[in-house]
Write a protein that holds these residues in place. Structure first.
Motif, PDB file in Angstrom:
ATOM      1  N   ARG A  72       0.815  -1.248  -0.052  1.00  0.00           N
ATOM      2  CA  ARG A  72       0.002   0.156  -0.266  1.00  0.00           C
ATOM      3  C   ARG A  72       0.930   1.110   0.052  1.00  0.00           C
ATOM      4  N   SER A  73       2.082   1.359   0.784  1.00  0.00           N
ATOM      5  CA  SER A  73       2.640   2.557   1.159  1.00  0.00           C
ATOM      6  C   SER A  73       4.128   2.455   0.623  1.00  0.00           C
ATOM      7  N   SER A  74       4.386   1.223  -0.190  1.00  0.00           N
ATOM      8  CA  SER A  74       5.818   1.147  -0.742  1.00  0.00           C
ATOM      9  C   SER A  74       6.860   1.115   0.628  1.00  0.00           C
ATOM     10  N   ASP A  75       6.602   0.462   1.537  1.00  0.00           N
ATOM     11  CA  ASP A  75       7.561   0.211   2.653  1.00  0.00           C
ATOM     12  C   ASP A  75       8.930  -0.148   2.344  1.00  0.00           C
ATOM     13  N   ASP A  76      10.024   0.448   2.235  1.00  0.00           N
ATOM     14  CA  ASP A  76      11.211  -0.071   1.600  1.00  0.00           C
ATOM     15  C   ASP A  76      11.821  -1.161   2.881  1.00  0.00           C
ATOM     16  N   SER A  77      11.634  -0.719   4.449  1.00  0.00           N
ATOM     17  CA  SER A  77      12.076  -1.640   5.174  1.00  0.00           C
ATOM     18  C   SER A  77      11.636  -3.209   5.090  1.00  0.00           C
ATOM     19  N   ALA A  78      10.263  -3.138   4.783  1.00  0.00           N
ATOM     20  CA  ALA A  78       9.645  -4.370   4.666  1.00  0.00           C
ATOM     21  C   ALA A  78      10.052  -5.020   3.429  1.00  0.00           C
ATOM     22  N   ALA A  79      10.431  -4.248   2.372  1.00  0.00           N
ATOM     23  CA  ALA A  79      11.079  -4.690   1.048  1.00  0.00           C
ATOM     24  C   ALA A  79      12.385  -5.367   1.170  1.00  0.00           C
ATOM     25  N   GLY A  80      13.357  -4.885   2.229  1.00  0.00           N
ATOM     26  CA  GLY A  80      14.436  -5.346   2.706  1.00  0.00           C
ATOM     27  C   GLY A  80      14.472  -6.560   3.297  1.00  0.00           C
ATOM     28  N   TYR A  81      13.236  -6.782   4.303  1.00  0.00           N
ATOM     29  CA  TYR A  81      13.044  -7.938   5.060  1.00  0.00           C
ATOM     30  C   TYR A  81      12.878  -9.080   4.025  1.00  0.00           C
ATOM     31  N   TYR A  82      11.856  -8.964   3.411  1.00  0.00           N
ATOM     32  CA  TYR A  82      11.595  -9.984   2.444  1.00  0.00           C
ATOM     33  C   TYR A  82      12.382 -10.374   1.176  1.00  0.00           C
ATOM     34  N   TRP A  83      13.404  -9.463   0.928  1.00  0.00           N
ATOM     35  CA  TRP A  83      14.532  -9.660  -0.039  1.00  0.00           C
ATOM     36  C   TRP A  83      15.431 -10.269   0.584  1.00  0.00           C
ATOM     37  N   ASP A  84      15.789 -10.368   1.951  1.00  0.00           N
ATOM     38  CA  ASP A  84      16.759 -11.219   2.557  1.00  0.00           C
ATOM     39  C   ASP A  84      16.229 -12.524   2.939  1.00  0.00           C
TER      40      ASP A  84
ATOM     41  N   GLY B 177      -3.090   9.455 -10.820  1.00  0.00           N
ATOM     42  CA  GLY B 177      -3.133  10.673 -11.029  1.00  0.00           C
ATOM     43  C   GLY B 177      -4.164  11.175 -12.337  1.00  0.00           C
ATOM     44  N   SER B 178      -4.360  10.250 -13.129  1.00  0.00           N
ATOM     45  CA  SER B 178      -4.906  10.517 -14.343  1.00  0.00           C
ATOM     46  C   SER B 178      -6.217   9.829 -14.530  1.00  0.00           C
ATOM     47  N   PHE B 179      -6.714   9.131 -13.742  1.00  0.00           N
ATOM     48  CA  PHE B 179      -8.083   8.216 -13.992  1.00  0.00           C
ATOM     49  C   PHE B 179      -9.025   8.130 -12.418  1.00  0.00           C
ATOM     50  N   SER B 180     -10.334   8.278 -12.653  1.00  0.00           N
ATOM     51  CA  SER B 180     -11.072   8.072 -11.619  1.00  0.00           C
ATOM     52  C   SER B 180     -10.881   6.510 -11.207  1.00  0.00           C
ATOM     53  N   GLN B 181     -11.097   6.455  -9.790  1.00  0.00           N
ATOM     54  CA  GLN B 181     -11.248   4.932  -9.390  1.00  0.00           C
ATOM     55  C   GLN B 181     -12.521   4.240 -10.041  1.00  0.00           C
ATOM     56  N   PRO B 182     -12.517   2.909 -10.306  1.00  0.00           N
ATOM     57  CA  PRO B 182     -11.661   1.967  -9.557  1.00  0.00           C
ATOM     58  C   PRO B 182     -10.530   1.753 -10.570  1.00  0.00           C
ATOM     59  N   TRP B 183      -9.073   1.855  -9.555  1.00  0.00           N
ATOM     60  CA  TRP B 183      -7.904   1.463 -10.162  1.00  0.00           C
ATOM     61  C   TRP B 183      -7.114   0.946  -8.748  1.00  0.00           C
ATOM     62  N   ALA B 184      -5.996   0.011  -9.183  1.00  0.00           N
ATOM     63  CA  ALA B 184      -5.298  -0.525  -8.321  1.00  0.00           C
ATOM     64  C   ALA B 184      -3.704  -0.133  -8.895  1.00  0.00           C
ATOM     65  N   VAL B 185      -2.970   0.278  -7.851  1.00  0.00           N
ATOM     66  CA  VAL B 185      -1.647   0.389  -8.467  1.00  0.00           C
ATOM     67  C   VAL B 185      -0.360  -0.001  -7.409  1.00  0.00           C
ATOM     68  N   LYS B 186       0.622  -0.104  -7.989  1.00  0.00           N
ATOM     69  CA  LYS B 186       1.929  -0.249  -7.636  1.00  0.00           C
ATOM     70  C   LYS B 186       3.239   0.794  -8.300  1.00  0.00           C
ATOM     71  N   GLN B 187       3.535   1.555  -7.592  1.00  0.00           N
ATOM     72  CA  GLN B 187       4.415   2.567  -8.164  1.00  0.00           C
ATOM     73  C   GLN B 187       5.940   2.338  -8.100  1.00  0.00           C
TER      74      GLN B 187
ATOM     75  N   HIS C 141       8.097   5.101 -12.168  1.00  0.00           N
ATOM     76  CA  HIS C 141       7.047   4.164 -12.665  1.00  0.00           C
ATOM     77  C   HIS C 141       5.591   4.134 -12.323  1.00  0.00           C
ATOM     78  N   THR C 142       4.688   4.059 -13.093  1.00  0.00           N
ATOM     79  CA  THR C 142       3.141   3.596 -12.702  1.00  0.00           C
ATOM     80  C   THR C 142       2.828   2.280 -13.311  1.00  0.00           C
ATOM     81  N   THR C 143       2.153   1.473 -12.485  1.00  0.00           N
ATOM     82  CA  THR C 143       1.797   0.136 -13.002  1.00  0.00           C
ATOM     83  C   THR C 143       0.461  -0.199 -12.082  1.00  0.00           C
ATOM     84  N   GLY C 144      -0.277  -0.951 -12.850  1.00  0.00           N
ATOM     85  CA  GLY C 144      -1.693  -1.365 -12.211  1.00  0.00           C
ATOM     86  C   GLY C 144      -2.809  -1.512 -13.085  1.00  0.00           C
ATOM     87  N   THR C 145      -3.717  -1.700 -12.285  1.00  0.00           N
ATOM     88  CA  THR C 145      -5.170  -1.974 -13.276  1.00  0.00           C
ATOM     89  C   THR C 145      -6.081  -0.680 -13.392  1.00  0.00           C
TER      90      THR C 145
END
Length: 399
Positions: free
Chosen positions: A96-108, A191-201, A267-271
Motif C-alpha cells: 500500500r505504502s511502498s515500505d522499503d524496510s519491509a522490502a529489505g526484510y523479504y528480499w533477505d 493521477g490520471s483516472f478516476s477509481q476503480p484502479w489498483a496501483v504499484k508505483q 514508474h506507474t503500474t496497475g489496473t
C-alpha cells in the motif's frame, strides 16, 4: 498577476511550470514528454489485446515495482489467510505504502536473487533479471520491462490462487497517497483516472526527502503550506536512506546489460476500470537532475495520452503550479485540515473554484480556491499559474 508571479518564480528558481491545458481525449499515439525515456504497455483483458505498446521489452531498473515479486514469492509458501500479524503488517505496508524496510526484510528472507529466478520462471517473465554482480543486496536494481509487468498482473488476476489475488490486489486498491518515505505516490494511473484502479508505483534517484503528509493535520500554520515559496523542491528516493530508497547503492551505480541505473526513474503500474479491465505499465527515466514534481507531471501527461479501455477520466483543466510545500486542504480555508502537500511545481487538475478564506502571501492576496478532484481537496489559487486570481475557463463550484 501572472507576470508578477512569473517574475517571482524566476527569482525563486521555480520557472518551467506548464500552462493550463484542457483534459486530453484519446491521443493518436503515446505522448512521451521531452527528456523522458519510456517503456509502455496497455493490455485490454476483455479483448485479450494490447492497445498500446512502446519499447515494451526495454529493461528498466524496477525500483519499488519489484515489491510485487517480493510479495508473490512470499505468498507462494504462505497462505495470506493465515499470515502472522507481523507478516500481514509488513506486507500491507509494502504493497500500500511502498515500505522499503519491509522490502529489505523479504528480499533477505527469500534469498535475494533467488527470488528473481523463482518468480521469473513461475510467471514466464522474459526480461526480468537480478541486480548486477556485486549489488545483489539491492532489490531496486532488479530490472524488468513493461511487457513483463503486464505478465505479472495477468498472473495475479488470472492464474494466482484466489486468496493471493484477492490479498495483493486488495492492498493495491488501498494505495496510500503518501509512501512511507513521505513522497506522493498517486501519479500516473492514480493521477490520471478516476477509481476503480489498483496501483504499484516505483521511484528512484530523486534527491531530498518527501513532504507528502501521511495524515490530516489541523495544526499546521499558514506559513507552512500557503506561505512564501521556497527554492528547494522536494525530490524522492524510495527509502529512508540513500541506498535503501529503492535498493540503490550510494555513489556511482554500475552498468548492467544496458540497464540505466543512474537517471531518475518513475514508474506507474496497475489496473484500471471495473473488473480490472486494463493493465497499464508505464516505466520511465528522466534527465539527470529532474525535480520530482516535474517527473510526476511528465508521467501524468504520458499516462493521460494512453488508450486505456474502461478508464474514466475526471473532468477539469490542468494547470501548472509554482512554489513548494503547498497544502491541499479539506475546505477552502488555510485553517482547515491539511490533506497533503503538493510536489513542487506539479501540474494539478482543477474541476471548479470558489471563494473562500482570503490568503495573503505578500505581495499577493487571493480569496479564490481551486478544487482538485485527484486530491479530494482545495488549494489557494495564489500558487496556480494563471493570469488572474480567478482561473479562466474554470466554473464556480455549485456548493
Amino acid at each position: 498577476m501572472l507576470a508578477v508571479l512569473a517574475l517571482a518564480a524566476t527569482a525563486l528558481g521555480l520557472t518551467g511550470a506548464p500552462p493550463a491545458t484542457a483534459v486530453p481525449g484519446r491521443a493518436a499515439q503515446v505522448v512521451v514528454p521531452a527528456g523522458v525515456t519510456a517503456g509502455v504497455a496497455v493490455f485490454d483483458r476483455t479483448t485479450g489485446t494490447f492497445t498500446e505498446r512502446l519499447n515494451e521489452n526495454a529493461r528498466f531498473r524496477s525500483a519499488s515495482v519489484v515489491k510485487l515479486l517480493l510479495a508473490l514469492d512470499h505468498l507462494r509458501t504462505h497462505d495470506p489467510r493465515t499470515l502472522t500479524t507481523a507478516d500481514r503488517t509488513r506486507l500491507d505496508s509494502m504493497l500500500r505504502s511502498s515500505d522499503d524496510s519491509a522490502a529489505g526484510y523479504y528480499w533477505d528472507l527469500g534469498g535475494r536473487t533467488a527470488i528473481v529466478d523463482r518468480t521469473a520462471a513461475q510467471l514466464g517473465l522474459t526480461d526480468t533479471v537480478g541486480p548486477p554482480a556485486g549489488y545483489e543486496s539491492y532489490w531496486g536494481y532488479v530490472s524488468l520491462s513493461a511487457a513483463d509487468t503486464v505478465r505479472i498482473y495477468r498472473y495475479l488476476l488470472d492464474t494466482a490462487p484466489a486468496p493471493v489475488r484477492d490479498y495483493v490486489m486488495g492492498n493495491l486498491r488501498q494505495s496510500t497517497r503518501c509512501g512511507t518515505d513521505g513522497f506522493d505516490q498517486h501519479f500516473g494511473i492514480a493521477g490520471s483516472f478516476s477509481q476503480p484502479w489498483a496501483v504499484k508505483q516505483g521511484w528512484s534517484g530523486f534527491g531530498g526527502s518527501g513532504s507528502c503528509s501521511p495524515r490530516p493535520s489541523t495544526t499546521v500554520p499558514l506559513t507552512a503550506g500557503e506561505g512564501p515559496a521556497t527554492t528547494s523542491a522536494p525530490g524522492t528516493v524510495s527509502g529512508a536512506a540513500a541506498w535503501t530508497a529503492s535498493g540503490a547503492a550510494p555513489g556511482a551505480a554500475p552498468a548492467a546489460a544496458g540497464v540505466d541505473l543512474t537517471r531518475e526513474a518513475l514508474h506507474t503500474t496497475g489496473t484500471v476500470g471495473t473488473g480490472d479491465r486494463a493493465i497499464v505499465a508505464v516505466l520511465t527515466l528522466h534527465t539527470d537532475g529532474t525535480p520530482y514534481g516535474t517527473a510526476y507531471s511528465a508521467v501524468n501527461r504520458l499516462t493521460r495520452s494512453l488508450n486505456v479501455p474502461g478508464a474514466v477520466r475526471p473532468a477539469g483543466t490542468w494547470f501548472g503550479t509554482w512554489g513548494s510545500g503547498v497544502n491541499v486542504r479539506l475546505q477552502p480555508s488555510a485553517t482547515a485540515a491539511r490533506l497533503t502537500t503538493l510536489p513542487a511545481g506539479v501540474e494539478v487538475l482543477v474541476s471548479c473554484q470558489k471563494l473562500g478564506q482570503e490568503v495573503s502571501v505578500p505581495p499577493y492576496v487571493n480569496a479564490w480556491w481551486a478544487y482538485l478532484p485527484q486530491y479530494g481537496g482545495w488549494m489557494t489559487n495564489i500558487y496556480v499559474s494563471s493570469p488572474d486570481n480567478q482561473l479562466p475557463g474554470v466554473p464556480v463550484c455549485a456548493s
